[in-house]
Write a protein that holds these residues in place. Sequence first.
Motif, short mmCIF file in Angstrom:
data_model
loop_
_atom_site.label_atom_id
_atom_site.label_comp_id
_atom_site.label_asym_id
_atom_site.label_seq_id
_atom_site.Cartn_x
_atom_site.Cartn_y
_atom_site.Cartn_z
N GLY A 162 0.78 -1.23 0.00
CA GLY A 162 0.00 0.00 0.00
C GLY A 162 0.81 1.28 0.00
N VAL A 163 2.14 1.17 0.11
CA VAL A 163 3.02 2.35 0.12
C VAL A 163 3.69 2.46 -1.25
CG1 VAL A 163 4.99 3.46 1.24
CG2 VAL A 163 3.43 2.01 2.57
N PRO A 164 3.72 3.66 -1.85
CA PRO A 164 4.37 3.80 -3.16
C PRO A 164 5.80 3.29 -3.14
CG PRO A 164 3.14 5.79 -2.63
CD PRO A 164 3.07 4.91 -1.41
N PHE A 165 6.17 2.57 -4.18
CA PHE A 165 7.51 1.99 -4.26
C PHE A 165 8.59 3.04 -4.14
CE2 PHE A 165 11.23 0.82 -6.80
CZ PHE A 165 11.62 -0.35 -6.16
N LEU A 166 8.38 4.23 -4.74
CA LEU A 166 9.38 5.28 -4.67
C LEU A 166 9.66 5.69 -3.23
CD1 LEU A 166 8.38 7.64 -7.64
CD2 LEU A 166 10.35 6.10 -7.48
N VAL A 167 8.62 5.74 -2.40
CA VAL A 167 8.79 6.10 -1.00
C VAL A 167 9.60 5.03 -0.27
CG1 VAL A 167 7.60 6.58 1.18
CG2 VAL A 167 6.67 7.45 -0.98
N VAL A 168 9.24 3.76 -0.51
CA VAL A 168 9.96 2.65 0.13
C VAL A 168 11.42 2.65 -0.29
CG1 VAL A 168 10.12 0.14 0.32
CG2 VAL A 168 7.88 1.25 0.29
N PHE A 169 11.67 2.86 -1.57
CA PHE A 169 13.04 2.85 -2.09
C PHE A 169 13.85 4.00 -1.49
CE2 PHE A 169 16.33 3.56 -5.31
CZ PHE A 169 16.82 2.27 -5.43
N PHE A 170 13.23 5.17 -1.40
CA PHE A 170 13.93 6.32 -0.81
C PHE A 170 14.30 6.05 0.64
CE2 PHE A 170 12.95 10.06 1.94
CZ PHE A 170 14.18 10.68 1.82
N LEU A 171 13.40 5.46 1.41
CA LEU A 171 13.68 5.16 2.81
C LEU A 171 14.84 4.17 2.94
CD1 LEU A 171 10.05 4.90 4.25
CD2 LEU A 171 11.67 6.80 4.50
N ILE A 172 14.92 3.22 2.00
CA ILE A 172 16.03 2.26 2.02
C ILE A 172 17.36 2.98 1.75
CG2 ILE A 172 17.04 0.28 0.84
CD1 ILE A 172 14.18 -0.74 0.36
N ILE A 173 17.36 3.86 0.75
CA ILE A 173 18.57 4.62 0.42
C ILE A 173 18.98 5.51 1.58
CG2 ILE A 173 19.56 6.35 -1.12
CD1 ILE A 173 19.25 3.63 -2.40
N PHE A 174 18.00 6.15 2.21
CA PHE A 174 18.30 7.01 3.36
C PHE A 174 18.92 6.20 4.49
CE2 PHE A 174 16.83 8.40 7.57
CZ PHE A 174 17.50 9.61 7.66
N ALA A 175 18.35 5.03 4.77
CA ALA A 175 18.87 4.19 5.85
C ALA A 175 20.30 3.76 5.56
CB ALA A 175 17.97 2.97 6.05
N LEU A 176 20.59 3.39 4.32
CA LEU A 176 21.94 2.98 3.95
C LEU A 176 22.93 4.14 4.07
CD1 LEU A 176 21.23 0.76 0.80
CD2 LEU A 176 22.00 -0.02 3.05
N ALA A 177 22.52 5.31 3.58
CA ALA A 177 23.40 6.47 3.64
C ALA A 177 23.67 6.88 5.09
CB ALA A 177 22.80 7.64 2.87
N TRP A 178 22.62 6.87 5.92
CA TRP A 178 22.79 7.21 7.34
C TRP A 178 23.73 6.23 8.02
CZ3 TRP A 178 22.22 4.85 11.99
CH2 TRP A 178 22.21 5.68 13.13
N PHE A 179 23.58 4.96 7.72
CA PHE A 179 24.43 3.94 8.33
C PHE A 179 25.89 4.15 7.94
CE2 PHE A 179 26.59 -0.17 8.23
CZ PHE A 179 26.38 -0.61 9.53
N VAL A 180 26.13 4.41 6.65
CA VAL A 180 27.51 4.61 6.19
C VAL A 180 28.14 5.83 6.84
CG1 VAL A 180 28.93 5.14 4.17
CG2 VAL A 180 27.14 3.42 4.00
N GLN A 181 27.38 6.92 6.94
CA GLN A 181 27.93 8.15 7.51
C GLN A 181 28.16 8.07 9.01
OE1 GLN A 181 25.64 11.60 6.39
NE2 GLN A 181 25.91 11.27 4.21
N ASN A 182 27.34 7.31 9.71
CA ASN A 182 27.40 7.32 11.17
C ASN A 182 27.94 6.05 11.81
OD1 ASN A 182 25.74 9.93 12.03
ND2 ASN A 182 24.67 9.00 10.30
N ARG A 183 28.03 4.96 11.08
CA ARG A 183 28.41 3.71 11.69
C ARG A 183 29.58 3.00 10.99
NH1 ARG A 183 25.87 5.73 15.03
NH2 ARG A 183 24.09 4.92 16.23
N THR A 184 30.19 3.65 10.03
CA THR A 184 31.31 3.01 9.33
C THR A 184 32.57 3.88 9.41
OG1 THR A 184 30.84 4.01 7.17
CG2 THR A 184 29.71 1.95 7.70
N THR A 185 33.70 3.24 9.22
CA THR A 185 34.98 3.96 9.22
C THR A 185 35.04 4.96 8.08
OG1 THR A 185 36.07 2.02 10.20
CG2 THR A 185 37.47 3.68 9.14
N PHE A 186 34.50 4.57 6.91
CA PHE A 186 34.51 5.47 5.76
C PHE A 186 33.75 6.75 6.09
CE2 PHE A 186 32.31 7.03 1.94
CZ PHE A 186 33.42 7.38 1.17
N GLY A 187 32.59 6.64 6.72
CA GLY A 187 31.82 7.83 7.08
C GLY A 187 32.58 8.75 8.02
N LYS A 188 33.28 8.16 8.99
CA LYS A 188 34.08 8.97 9.91
C LYS A 188 35.22 9.66 9.19
CE LYS A 188 33.01 5.97 13.85
NZ LYS A 188 33.54 5.01 14.86
#
Length: 330
Positions: A162-188
């Motif tokens: 029931g949720v538009p695919f674009l919204v779901v996909f954006f949330l996945i990309i956001f979660a990945l980007a947030w994780f890389v920036q805040n939880r990985t050595t590369f982000g630091k």
Amino acid sequence: MKKKLGFSLQKPIMLLILVAALSIRLPGIFLTVNNLLNILLAVCIWGIMVCGTSFALLNGGIDLCIGSTAALAGCTMVLITIAFGYSTAGTILGIVCGLGLGVLCGLFNGCISYYFALPAFVVSLAAKNIVLGIAQRITNQGTIICMHSDLMNFIGTGKVLGVPFLVVFFLIIFALAWFVQNRTTFGKHVYAVGGNPLASRYSGLNSRRIGISTYVISGFTAALSGIMLSCFNRQAVATQAGSYDGNVLVALVVGGISLQGGEGSLAGAMFGLLLLGIINNAMVLLGIDSTYQDLIQGVLVMIAVAVDVYARNKNNGLKRRRPLWKKKNA
């Protein structure tokens, strides 16, 4: 590594005040399910770009080529889909080729900037015109309609639970980007290089490799946005993402990510993104002429940059403490 500023209670409060004011000004129009969905769908396309371009800004760079990269990737995907008879395999091949072009654009910008020590602003601005010219050439400056690809139709207008695919996909990309920036050595490392390049170099970080990587990420997400946009519109045109550079930059700076690098957060950028989406939507609903919309957005950019520089100087102890003009002694 500098403190990750950019998220505070001021931003959600500002959004709530703006939503309340528009709900009163546009009763039964603004605060409706359809309109809120329109805002969400609009910011999803920008949001994917914001997630990737934030890496370049946090690293102390800037990417003004994302709009042209998005257009080229979208046009490439549509052309390949049509060439393969609208088949699913053809669409997948088009998506892969479009993403590959996005990576190449980012790699080009990063290598030219870091290996030749050229300003990122100049390089990405020149690359923007080059990539736009290529997109116009392969489309003959026309609009290419693509209505018969099932995969494109699902990506653009399909739903997941029931949720538009674009919204779901954006949330996945956001979660990945947030994780890389805040939880990985590369982000630091991205924060460290953006905050103090000289100290990072002395500490053994490969600032050149990190910087180029941020441009590759930016180019990849720009291509991803262009593909999503073409699927949503079911067409490709070379100028379809022409204004996205400014929209993404406004969202990032208003959201608290410093143009000088090393400060800001992706969460703050998301509030800047929502604020921009609501303002653009409100201007359309209020019937404001498109020329005034560009004017308002330009003023918003100037204010955002001025506030960013002022806050940066204040935090660094460089805030002006004397008036611009001294009074002459009597």
